[in-house]
Scaffold this active site. Sequence first.
Site, PDB file in Angstrom:
ATOM      1  N   TYR A  54      59.667  21.284  30.180  1.00 26.68           N
ATOM      2  CA  TYR A  54      59.870  22.510  29.384  1.00 26.68           C
ATOM      3  C   TYR A  54      59.427  23.761  30.146  1.00 26.68           C
ATOM      4  O   TYR A  54      59.988  24.833  29.944  1.00 26.68           O
ATOM      5  CB  TYR A  54      59.184  22.379  28.021  1.00 26.68           C
ATOM      6  N   ARG A  57      62.481  24.709  32.043  1.00 30.56           N
ATOM      7  CA  ARG A  57      63.503  25.302  31.165  1.00 30.56           C
ATOM      8  C   ARG A  57      63.070  26.674  30.665  1.00 30.56           C
ATOM      9  O   ARG A  57      63.907  27.583  30.531  1.00 30.56           O
ATOM     10  CB  ARG A  57      63.792  24.352  29.998  1.00 30.56           C
ATOM     11  N   VAL A  91      67.183  26.481  22.150  1.00 31.53           N
ATOM     12  CA  VAL A  91      65.775  26.889  22.197  1.00 31.53           C
ATOM     13  C   VAL A  91      65.579  28.102  23.113  1.00 31.53           C
ATOM     14  O   VAL A  91      64.458  28.550  23.297  1.00 31.53           O
ATOM     15  CB  VAL A  91      64.902  25.689  22.636  1.00 31.53           C
ATOM     16  N   HIS A 106      65.840  23.932  16.068  1.00 32.15           N
ATOM     17  CA  HIS A 106      65.199  22.988  16.998  1.00 32.15           C
ATOM     18  C   HIS A 106      64.022  23.610  17.737  1.00 32.15           C
ATOM     19  O   HIS A 106      63.561  23.064  18.750  1.00 32.15           O
ATOM     20  CB  HIS A 106      66.225  22.448  18.009  1.00 32.15           C
ATOM     21  N   CYS A 136      42.151  26.679  16.621  1.00 28.93           N
ATOM     22  CA  CYS A 136      41.149  25.633  16.345  1.00 28.93           C
ATOM     23  C   CYS A 136      40.481  25.132  17.623  1.00 28.93           C
ATOM     24  O   CYS A 136      39.605  24.258  17.558  1.00 28.93           O
ATOM     25  CB  CYS A 136      41.803  24.469  15.599  1.00 28.93           C
ATOM     26  N   GLY A 172      80.274  25.575  20.802  1.00 28.86           N
ATOM     27  CA  GLY A 172      79.593  24.966  21.932  1.00 28.86           C
ATOM     28  C   GLY A 172      78.637  23.854  21.574  1.00 28.86           C
ATOM     29  O   GLY A 172      77.542  23.753  22.129  1.00 28.86           O
ATOM     30  N   THR A 173      79.044  22.996  20.622  1.00 29.93           N
ATOM     31  CA  THR A 173      78.210  21.841  20.300  1.00 29.93           C
ATOM     32  C   THR A 173      79.061  20.578  20.281  1.00 29.93           C
ATOM     33  O   THR A 173      80.214  20.601  19.840  1.00 29.93           O
ATOM     34  CB  THR A 173      77.457  22.036  18.963  1.00 29.93           C
ATOM     35  N   LEU A 199      84.743  24.102  24.464  1.00 31.42           N
ATOM     36  CA  LEU A 199      85.474  23.948  25.732  1.00 31.42           C
ATOM     37  C   LEU A 199      86.454  22.783  25.629  1.00 31.42           C
ATOM     38  O   LEU A 199      87.506  22.782  26.260  1.00 31.42           O
ATOM     39  CB  LEU A 199      84.465  23.674  26.849  1.00 31.42           C
ATOM     40  N   ALA A 216      83.360  29.626  25.911  1.00 31.92           N
ATOM     41  CA  ALA A 216      82.842  30.486  24.839  1.00 31.92           C
ATOM     42  C   ALA A 216      82.968  31.969  25.178  1.00 31.92           C
ATOM     43  O   ALA A 216      83.288  32.777  24.311  1.00 31.92           O
ATOM     44  CB  ALA A 216      81.380  30.124  24.573  1.00 31.92           C
TER      45      ALA A 216
HETATM   46  N1  APR Z   1      82.040  27.135  26.360  1.00 24.06           N
HETATM   47  C1  APR Z   1      82.177  26.436  25.183  1.00 24.06           C
HETATM   48  N2  APR Z   1      81.741  25.162  25.008  1.00 24.06           N
HETATM   49  C2  APR Z   1      81.176  24.566  26.075  1.00 24.06           C
HETATM   50  C3  APR Z   1      80.995  25.215  27.329  1.00 24.06           C
HETATM   51  C4  APR Z   1      81.467  26.558  27.435  1.00 24.06           C
HETATM   52  N3  APR Z   1      81.363  27.253  28.569  1.00 24.06           N
HETATM   53  N4  APR Z   1      80.397  24.345  28.196  1.00 24.06           N
HETATM   54  C5  APR Z   1      80.208  23.193  27.496  1.00 24.06           C
HETATM   55  N5  APR Z   1      80.684  23.319  26.227  1.00 24.06           N
HETATM   56  C6  APR Z   1      80.652  22.329  25.147  1.00 24.06           C
HETATM   57  C7  APR Z   1      80.834  20.894  25.595  1.00 24.06           C
HETATM   58  O1  APR Z   1      82.209  20.539  25.613  1.00 24.06           O
HETATM   59  C8  APR Z   1      80.064  20.124  24.517  1.00 24.06           C
HETATM   60  O2  APR Z   1      80.909  19.814  23.416  1.00 24.06           O
HETATM   61  O3  APR Z   1      79.357  22.398  24.572  1.00 24.06           O
HETATM   62  C9  APR Z   1      78.992  21.119  24.058  1.00 24.06           C
HETATM   63  C10 APR Z   1      77.570  20.823  24.535  1.00 24.06           C
HETATM   64  O4  APR Z   1      77.155  19.638  23.936  1.00 24.06           O
HETATM   65  P1  APR Z   1      75.664  19.075  24.142  1.00 24.06           P
HETATM   66  O5  APR Z   1      75.304  19.140  25.553  1.00 24.06           O
HETATM   67  O6  APR Z   1      75.636  17.754  23.446  1.00 24.06           O
HETATM   68  O7  APR Z   1      74.732  20.135  23.390  1.00 24.06           O
HETATM   69  P2  APR Z   1      74.441  20.311  21.830  1.00 24.06           P
HETATM   70  O8  APR Z   1      75.601  19.907  20.992  1.00 24.06           O
HETATM   71  O9  APR Z   1      73.915  21.676  21.637  1.00 24.06           O
HETATM   72  O10 APR Z   1      73.238  19.262  21.614  1.00 24.06           O
HETATM   73  C11 APR Z   1      72.660  19.146  20.341  1.00 24.06           C
HETATM   74  O11 APR Z   1      71.015  17.604  21.120  1.00 24.06           O
HETATM   75  O12 APR Z   1      69.823  17.060  22.943  1.00 24.06           O
HETATM   76  C12 APR Z   1      69.715  17.573  21.690  1.00 24.06           C
HETATM   77  O13 APR Z   1      68.140  19.041  20.723  1.00 24.06           O
HETATM   78  C13 APR Z   1      69.153  18.966  21.666  1.00 24.06           C
HETATM   79  O14 APR Z   1      69.944  20.919  20.457  1.00 24.06           O
HETATM   80  C14 APR Z   1      70.344  19.814  21.220  1.00 24.06           C
HETATM   81  C15 APR Z   1      71.188  18.829  20.441  1.00 24.06           C
END
Ligand code: APR
Length: 231
Positions: A54, A57, A91, A106, A136, A172-173, A199, A216
Amino acid sequence: MARKIVILTGAGISAESGLGTFRDEGGLWAQHRIEDVATPEGFARDPGLVHRFYNTRRAQALEAAPNPAHEALARLQRDWPGEVVIVTQNVDALHEKAGAEAIHMHGELAGALCFACGHRWPAPLEMVPGTPCPSCNAPAGRPDIVWFGEMPYHMEIIAEHLQSCDLFAAIGTSGQVYPAAGFVEEAAMAGAETVELNLADSGISRAFDDHRVGPASKVVPDWVAELLASP
Ligand code: APR
Protein backbone atom coordinates in the site's frame (compact mmCIF):
# COMPACT_ATOMS: atom_id res chain seq x y z
CA MET A 1 -37.72 17.38 -11.71
CA ALA A 2 -34.31 16.36 -13.10
CA ARG A 3 -33.37 12.71 -12.86
CA LYS A 4 -31.16 11.44 -10.03
CA ILE A 5 -27.98 9.78 -11.29
CA VAL A 6 -25.85 7.26 -9.39
CA ILE A 7 -22.45 6.37 -10.86
CA LEU A 8 -20.28 3.45 -9.72
CA THR A 9 -16.62 3.65 -10.70
CA GLY A 10 -13.87 1.02 -10.68
CA ALA A 11 -10.17 0.75 -11.39
CA GLY A 12 -10.69 1.19 -15.14
CA ILE A 13 -11.49 4.90 -14.73
CA SER A 14 -8.02 5.49 -13.25
CA ALA A 15 -6.10 3.27 -15.70
CA GLU A 16 -5.35 6.16 -18.06
CA SER A 17 -4.00 8.13 -15.09
CA GLY A 18 -1.29 5.49 -14.80
CA LEU A 19 -2.80 3.47 -11.92
CA GLY A 20 -2.91 -0.27 -12.60
CA THR A 21 -6.20 -2.16 -12.55
CA PHE A 22 -6.55 -5.47 -10.69
CA ARG A 23 -7.67 -8.10 -13.16
CA ASP A 24 -6.44 -6.90 -16.55
CA GLU A 25 -3.36 -8.51 -18.08
CA GLY A 26 -0.33 -7.72 -15.89
CA GLY A 27 -2.72 -6.20 -13.33
CA LEU A 28 -2.13 -5.99 -9.56
CA TRP A 29 -3.58 -9.47 -8.89
CA ALA A 30 -1.21 -10.95 -11.48
CA GLN A 31 1.71 -9.52 -9.50
CA HIS A 32 0.50 -10.06 -5.91
CA ARG A 33 -1.50 -12.78 -4.11
CA ILE A 34 -4.82 -11.42 -2.81
CA GLU A 35 -4.44 -13.66 0.28
CA ASP A 36 -1.11 -12.01 1.11
CA VAL A 37 -1.90 -8.30 0.59
CA ALA A 38 -5.70 -7.83 0.72
CA THR A 39 -7.00 -9.93 3.64
CA PRO A 40 -6.91 -9.41 7.43
CA GLU A 41 -5.24 -12.84 7.68
CA GLY A 42 -2.48 -11.74 5.30
CA PHE A 43 -1.94 -8.60 7.39
CA ALA A 44 -1.69 -10.65 10.59
CA ARG A 45 0.79 -13.01 8.90
CA ASP A 46 3.09 -10.38 7.34
CA PRO A 47 2.17 -6.73 8.02
CA GLY A 48 5.45 -5.53 6.47
CA LEU A 49 4.54 -7.03 3.10
CA VAL A 50 1.07 -5.46 3.23
CA HIS A 51 2.39 -2.02 4.20
CA ARG A 52 4.97 -2.11 1.39
CA PHE A 53 2.17 -2.95 -1.10
CA TYR A 54 0.00 0.00 0.00
CA ASN A 55 2.95 2.37 0.49
CA THR A 56 3.83 1.87 -3.18
CA ARG A 57 0.23 2.40 -4.28
CA ARG A 58 -0.09 5.45 -2.01
CA ALA A 59 2.99 7.07 -3.59
CA GLN A 60 1.73 6.31 -7.12
CA ALA A 61 -1.73 7.70 -6.36
CA LEU A 62 -0.21 10.85 -4.92
CA GLU A 63 1.67 11.42 -8.20
CA ALA A 64 -1.30 10.62 -10.44
CA ALA A 65 -3.53 13.26 -12.06
CA PRO A 66 -7.22 12.96 -12.94
CA ASN A 67 -7.98 12.20 -16.60
CA PRO A 68 -10.83 13.50 -18.83
CA ALA A 69 -13.19 10.84 -17.41
CA HIS A 70 -12.76 12.07 -13.82
CA GLU A 71 -13.08 15.68 -15.02
CA ALA A 72 -16.27 14.94 -16.97
CA LEU A 73 -17.92 13.38 -13.89
CA ALA A 74 -16.97 16.43 -11.81
CA ARG A 75 -18.54 18.63 -14.47
CA LEU A 76 -21.71 16.50 -14.45
CA GLN A 77 -21.93 16.69 -10.63
CA ARG A 78 -21.52 20.50 -10.85
CA ASP A 79 -23.80 21.28 -13.83
CA TRP A 80 -26.55 18.60 -13.72
CA PRO A 81 -29.82 20.14 -12.45
CA GLY A 82 -30.53 17.04 -10.32
CA GLU A 83 -28.51 14.97 -7.84
CA VAL A 84 -25.38 13.13 -9.05
CA VAL A 85 -23.90 10.60 -6.60
CA ILE A 86 -20.52 8.98 -7.28
CA VAL A 87 -19.81 5.71 -5.48
CA THR A 88 -16.27 4.48 -6.05
CA GLN A 89 -14.52 1.19 -5.41
CA ASN A 90 -11.24 3.04 -5.97
CA VAL A 91 -8.95 3.99 -3.11
CA ASP A 92 -7.19 6.81 -5.02
CA ALA A 93 -8.31 10.47 -4.70
CA LEU A 94 -8.65 11.24 -8.41
CA HIS A 95 -12.37 12.07 -8.21
CA GLU A 96 -11.62 14.63 -5.50
CA LYS A 97 -8.57 15.96 -7.39
CA ALA A 98 -10.95 16.62 -10.31
CA GLY A 99 -13.26 18.57 -7.97
CA ALA A 100 -15.94 15.90 -7.39
CA GLU A 101 -17.28 14.28 -4.24
CA ALA A 102 -17.27 10.49 -4.04
CA ILE A 103 -18.36 7.83 -1.54
CA HIS A 104 -15.37 5.48 -1.06
CA MET A 105 -16.89 2.09 -0.34
CA HIS A 106 -13.49 0.29 -0.24
CA GLY A 107 -11.62 2.93 1.79
CA GLU A 108 -8.82 5.34 0.84
CA LEU A 109 -5.04 5.09 0.49
CA ALA A 110 -4.81 8.51 2.14
CA GLY A 111 -6.30 7.13 5.37
CA ALA A 112 -4.98 5.08 8.29
CA LEU A 113 -7.14 3.07 10.70
CA CYS A 114 -6.44 1.76 14.20
CA PHE A 115 -7.54 -1.87 14.45
CA ALA A 116 -7.54 -1.56 18.26
CA CYS A 117 -9.82 1.47 18.80
CA GLY A 118 -11.19 2.29 15.32
CA HIS A 119 -9.64 5.76 15.22
CA ARG A 120 -8.91 7.17 11.73
CA TRP A 121 -6.20 9.66 10.74
CA PRO A 122 -4.36 10.80 7.58
CA ALA A 123 -1.93 8.06 6.60
CA PRO A 124 1.77 8.87 6.61
CA LEU A 125 3.33 8.22 3.18
CA GLU A 126 5.19 5.24 4.58
CA MET A 127 3.38 3.03 7.10
CA VAL A 128 5.30 0.28 8.91
CA PRO A 129 4.29 -2.59 11.21
CA GLY A 130 3.41 -1.21 14.63
CA THR A 131 2.53 2.28 13.40
CA PRO A 132 1.13 3.84 16.59
CA CYS A 133 -2.43 5.12 16.80
CA PRO A 134 -2.40 8.86 17.69
CA SER A 135 -5.52 8.33 19.80
CA CYS A 136 -4.96 5.16 21.89
CA ASN A 137 -1.23 4.77 21.26
CA ALA A 138 -1.59 1.10 20.43
CA PRO A 139 0.87 -0.11 17.75
CA ALA A 140 -2.18 -0.94 15.64
CA GLY A 141 -2.16 1.25 12.53
CA ARG A 142 -3.29 -0.33 9.26
CA PRO A 143 -4.19 1.10 5.83
CA ASP A 144 -7.85 2.26 5.84
CA ILE A 145 -8.70 -0.13 3.02
CA VAL A 146 -11.56 -2.67 2.97
CA TRP A 147 -10.02 -6.10 2.50
CA PHE A 148 -11.63 -9.29 1.22
CA GLY A 149 -13.88 -10.76 3.89
CA GLU A 150 -14.55 -7.32 5.40
CA MET A 151 -17.74 -5.23 5.13
CA PRO A 152 -17.55 -2.33 2.65
CA TYR A 153 -18.16 1.17 4.03
CA HIS A 154 -21.29 3.34 3.71
CA MET A 155 -23.54 0.48 2.54
CA GLU A 156 -26.71 1.94 4.10
CA ILE A 157 -26.52 5.29 2.33
CA ILE A 158 -25.44 3.57 -0.91
CA ALA A 159 -28.55 1.33 -0.75
CA GLU A 160 -30.75 4.41 -0.27
CA HIS A 161 -29.20 6.09 -3.32
CA LEU A 162 -29.63 2.95 -5.46
CA GLN A 163 -33.29 2.68 -4.49
CA SER A 164 -34.01 6.32 -5.38
CA CYS A 165 -32.01 6.80 -8.60
CA ASP A 166 -33.44 7.20 -12.13
CA LEU A 167 -30.22 6.47 -13.99
CA PHE A 168 -27.43 4.11 -12.86
CA ALA A 169 -24.05 3.96 -14.60
CA ALA A 170 -21.04 1.69 -14.00
CA ILE A 171 -17.66 2.86 -15.31
CA GLY A 172 -14.43 0.82 -15.54
CA THR A 173 -15.37 -2.13 -13.36
CA SER A 174 -15.18 -5.86 -14.20
CA GLY A 175 -18.26 -6.70 -12.13
CA GLN A 176 -16.53 -9.54 -10.34
CA VAL A 177 -16.62 -8.25 -6.76
CA TYR A 178 -19.79 -8.06 -4.66
CA PRO A 179 -21.62 -6.16 -3.31
CA ALA A 180 -20.67 -3.54 -5.98
CA ALA A 181 -21.35 -5.98 -8.84
CA GLY A 182 -24.96 -6.29 -7.64
CA PHE A 183 -25.71 -2.55 -7.63
CA VAL A 184 -27.01 -2.61 -11.22
CA GLU A 185 -29.72 -5.10 -10.29
CA GLU A 186 -30.70 -3.14 -7.18
CA ALA A 187 -31.03 0.05 -9.26
CA ALA A 188 -32.88 -1.71 -12.09
CA MET A 189 -35.31 -3.25 -9.59
CA ALA A 190 -36.06 0.26 -8.34
CA GLY A 191 -36.92 1.26 -11.92
CA ALA A 192 -33.68 2.96 -12.96
CA GLU A 193 -32.29 2.98 -16.50
CA THR A 194 -28.81 1.42 -16.55
CA VAL A 195 -25.67 1.97 -18.65
CA GLU A 196 -22.22 0.37 -18.60
CA LEU A 197 -19.14 2.30 -19.80
CA ASN A 198 -16.11 0.03 -20.12
CA LEU A 199 -13.14 -0.83 -22.30
CA ALA A 200 -14.58 -4.32 -22.88
CA ASP A 201 -17.53 -6.45 -21.86
CA SER A 202 -17.53 -7.19 -18.12
CA GLY A 203 -18.88 -10.08 -16.10
CA ILE A 204 -22.19 -8.21 -15.65
CA SER A 205 -22.71 -6.56 -19.07
CA ARG A 206 -25.95 -8.51 -19.62
CA ALA A 207 -27.57 -6.70 -16.70
CA PHE A 208 -27.37 -3.28 -18.38
CA ASP A 209 -29.82 -1.61 -20.79
CA ASP A 210 -27.11 0.34 -22.63
CA HIS A 211 -23.35 -0.01 -23.26
CA ARG A 212 -20.62 2.42 -24.21
CA VAL A 213 -17.46 0.53 -25.14
CA GLY A 214 -14.08 2.27 -25.23
CA PRO A 215 -11.49 3.97 -23.03
CA ALA A 216 -13.05 5.94 -20.16
CA SER A 217 -11.21 9.13 -21.15
CA LYS A 218 -13.22 9.04 -24.41
CA VAL A 219 -16.60 7.44 -23.68
CA VAL A 220 -17.25 9.21 -20.35
CA PRO A 221 -16.88 12.82 -21.64
CA ASP A 222 -19.08 11.89 -24.66
CA TRP A 223 -21.76 10.40 -22.38
CA VAL A 224 -21.66 13.41 -20.04
CA ALA A 225 -21.93 15.85 -22.98
CA GLU A 226 -25.02 13.96 -24.20
CA LEU A 227 -26.64 14.15 -20.75
CA LEU A 228 -25.90 17.83 -20.24
CA ALA A 229 -27.21 18.61 -23.74
CA SER A 230 -30.67 17.33 -22.76
CA PRO A 231 -31.15 17.22 -18.99
N1 APR B 1 -11.29 2.64 -19.69
C1 APR B 1 -12.43 1.96 -19.30
N2 APR B 1 -12.41 0.74 -18.71
C2 APR B 1 -11.20 0.17 -18.54
C3 APR B 1 -9.98 0.80 -18.91
C4 APR B 1 -10.07 2.09 -19.51
N3 APR B 1 -8.99 2.76 -19.91
N4 APR B 1 -8.94 -0.03 -18.61
C5 APR B 1 -9.50 -1.14 -18.06
N5 APR B 1 -10.85 -1.03 -18.03
C6 APR B 1 -11.83 -1.99 -17.49
C7 APR B 1 -11.47 -3.44 -17.69
O1 APR B 1 -11.97 -3.92 -18.93
C8 APR B 1 -12.16 -4.11 -16.50
O2 APR B 1 -13.50 -4.47 -16.83
O3 APR B 1 -11.87 -1.79 -16.09
C9 APR B 1 -12.19 -3.01 -15.44
C10 APR B 1 -11.20 -3.19 -14.28
O4 APR B 1 -11.58 -4.31 -13.56
P1 APR B 1 -10.82 -4.74 -12.21
O5 APR B 1 -9.38 -4.68 -12.42
O6 APR B 1 -11.44 -6.04 -11.80
O7 APR B 1 -11.17 -3.58 -11.17
P2 APR B 1 -12.51 -3.34 -10.33
O8 APR B 1 -13.72 -3.83 -11.04
O9 APR B 1 -12.50 -1.93 -9.90
O10 APR B 1 -12.24 -4.27 -9.04
C11 APR B 1 -13.19 -4.30 -8.01
O11 APR B 1 -11.83 -5.70 -6.65
O12 APR B 1 -9.68 -6.18 -6.19
C12 APR B 1 -10.80 -5.63 -5.67
O13 APR B 1 -11.11 -4.00 -3.99
C13 APR B 1 -10.63 -4.19 -5.27
O14 APR B 1 -12.07 -2.29 -5.72
C14 APR B 1 -11.50 -3.44 -6.28
C15 APR B 1 -12.53 -4.48 -6.66
